[in-house]
Enzyme design. Structure first.
Site, short mmCIF file in Angstrom:
data_model
loop_
_atom_site.label_atom_id
_atom_site.label_comp_id
_atom_site.label_asym_id
_atom_site.label_seq_id
_atom_site.Cartn_x
_atom_site.Cartn_y
_atom_site.Cartn_z
N LYS A 199 0.81 -1.23 0.00
CA LYS A 199 0.00 0.00 0.00
C LYS A 199 0.84 1.27 0.00
O LYS A 199 0.45 2.30 0.56
CB LYS A 199 -0.96 0.03 1.20
N ASP A 234 -7.15 -6.10 9.04
CA ASP A 234 -8.45 -5.43 8.99
C ASP A 234 -9.57 -6.35 8.57
O ASP A 234 -10.70 -6.23 9.06
CB ASP A 234 -8.38 -4.19 8.09
#
Length: 498
Positions: A199, A234
């Site tokens: 990311k 997550d």
């Protein structure tokens, strides 16, 4: 019936520029006489649509390949692109949990801190508070000590404001669930070795280290009276948070700056489960599906973006479907159209040559424009890249945005079906024979309605009307924060008083 509850900033890696190409950066260039934008860019747009097409056979291939890669990843570490990481979450929150617990969510350009007071079966969640902190971009490329020190400082400020409805029993240390949304080799419920940053993060000194140790040490240095009792990503935290309210939740998917998915797996179909015993006979598997790459329809713009990224050849699925990259793919296509088709007239807007200047929220805003003159499209382009555009150019831009969003949404839908397909093959009727819930979270899914619609459409197209009736895809907003706190409670070091 398949239903949905309606409801990212990016780094700027240095791009390599080949002679004659201005997609990654460069000076203003001369152009031939201006032609009609819609006519001159038509071949480029046609090619883009063709290369991004996701007809049913392509979706079936992606779903089948996802299921196959899942099996290979469960058979042995390194068996496929999918790491299929054991989460060591063997029992999900029951609803009986009581007490004060914290959560830290690190998975993108912000981190969130949350506290929750749990009241047990009858009262469930008594109170919550949270705060969000933007991570300075230099820390995304800094050292491990700098990043975790910054996070610990944020935790310290947040915990110092504790009061009101929040009560920590005497003699107890605060416990925190750490949502860490990067690939880790999980060792236990409260420890994991970082495999690599994704990311857009490239933090030095962390790879190969236990990220829980990194955080605990940073908190200790800053006098934060807290310890990590659960390390999850997550997706796992979202699944736990959603399952707390609905026992039919079997899968969780994150579609935000990045993307990932996890699901509830039977332990007897995990060959690489070396000696780990689950009392429930189940565990949550973290797929790390962003690394999937089999049979994806790619364009020259995808390949150029990948080659210029900090991780060339990796995370191809993520680069095709997640929020960090959709805007950059569109930007590269628009630069090609400006260079080869005079989309914006005789000159190239310099700012449009800046990598990642166009974000996915910009695409979303432009696609929501239903005005006759597409005024919002024009204003977004001007505000972001100082691009002057006429109506013809704006219509082309909306088409490009829609093409990239459609491909991303439909490929995400195919991935979801691949997971469900694999689960159903192992336990006939456990998925398609009853109500099954897929919990979704992430800003891309929540805010980009066109993308979300394309995703749902692909799932229905693949499963058919009959099987789709039992499938519920629901938005679990901020589920990862509550979920991490719940997992901290379920794995508390202290004896439960329930």
């Amino acid at each position: 019936m398949l239903v949905a509850s309606a409801s990212p900033a990016a780094g700027s890696p240095c791009l390599r520029r080949s002679p004659g190409s201005f997609r990654g950066g460069g000076a203003r260039f001369g152009m031939t006489a201006a032609r009609s934008a819609t006519v001159s860019v038509a071949p480029i747009l046609k090619k883009l649509r063709r290369e991004c097409a996701t007809p049913l056979p392509v979706l079936r291939h992606v779903a089948d390949a996802m299921a196959d890669d899942m099996r290979a990843g469960l058979a042995a570490d390194g068996g496929s692109d999918l790491k299929m990481i054991l989460s060591y979450v063997d029992s999900l929150p029951s609803g009986n949990e009581k007490g004060l617990f914290y959560a830290l969510d690190l998975g993108g350009t912000n981190f969130r801190v949350l506290r929750v007071q749990l009241g047990g079966k009858d009262d469930r969640v008594l109170a919550t508070e949270f705060d969000q902190v933007t991570i300075p971009q230099e820390l995304m490329f800094g050292t491990s000590e700098e990043l975790f020190g910054f996070i610990a400082s944020g935790l310290a400020k947040f915990s110092n404001k504790e009061g009101g409805k929040f009560h920590l029993p005497p003699g107890r240390k605060r416990e925190i669930g750490f949502t860490f949304s990067f690939p880790v080799k999980q060792i236990s419920i409260d420890s994991g070795i970082l495999i690599k940053w994704t990311k857009g993060f490239a933090v030095s000194g962390t790879a190969g280290k236990d990220v829980v140790v990194c955080l605990n040490e940073a908190m200790e240095r800053r006098g934060v009276d807290m310890r990590v009792s659960a390390l999850v990503n997550d997706a796992v935290a979202t699944l736990a948070g959603a399952r707390y309210w609905d026992n039919d939740v079997m899968v969780a998917v994150i579609l935000g700056t990045g993307t990932n998915a996890c699901y509830v797996e039977r332990t007897d179909v995990i060959p690489k489960l070396d000696g780990h015993v689950s009392t429930s006979g189940q565990t949550i598997i973290n797929t790390e599906w962003g690394a999937f790459s089999n049979g994806l329809p790619l364009t020259e713009f995808d390949r150029e973006m990948d080659a210029a990224s900090i991780n060339p050849g990796e995370q191809i699925y993520e680069k095709t479907i997640s929020g960090m990259y959709l805007g950059e793919i569109v930007r590269r296509a628009l630069v090609e159209m400006a260079e080869e088709g005079a989309l914006f007239g005789k000159s190239m807007p310099d700012k449009l040559l800046t990598p990642f200047v166009l974000t996915t929220p910009d695409l979303c805003a432009m696609q929501k424009d239903e005005s006759d003159d597409l005024q919002k499209v024009g204003s977004v382009l001007y505000d972001v890249a100082r691009v002057e555009s006429d109506l013809g150019a704006r219509k082309v831009i909306v088409e490009v945005c829609d093409t990239i969003a459609k491909r991303g949404g439909r490929l995400a839908g195919a991935g979801i079906v691949g997971i469900l397909q694999k689960m159903e093959e192992d336990s006939k009727g456990v998925i398609f024979g009853k109500r099954t819930v897929v919990a979704m979270d992430g800003g891309l899914y929540e805010n980009y309605s066109q993308y979300r619609g394309y995703m749902h459409g692909a799932v229905t197209e693949l499963l058919g009307t009959e099987l789709s009736r039992n499938l519920v895809i629901e938005h679990s907003k901020d589920g990862s924060g509550i979920g991490a706190a719940l997992l901290a409670a379920a794995n508390s070091n202290y004896e439960h008083d329930y």
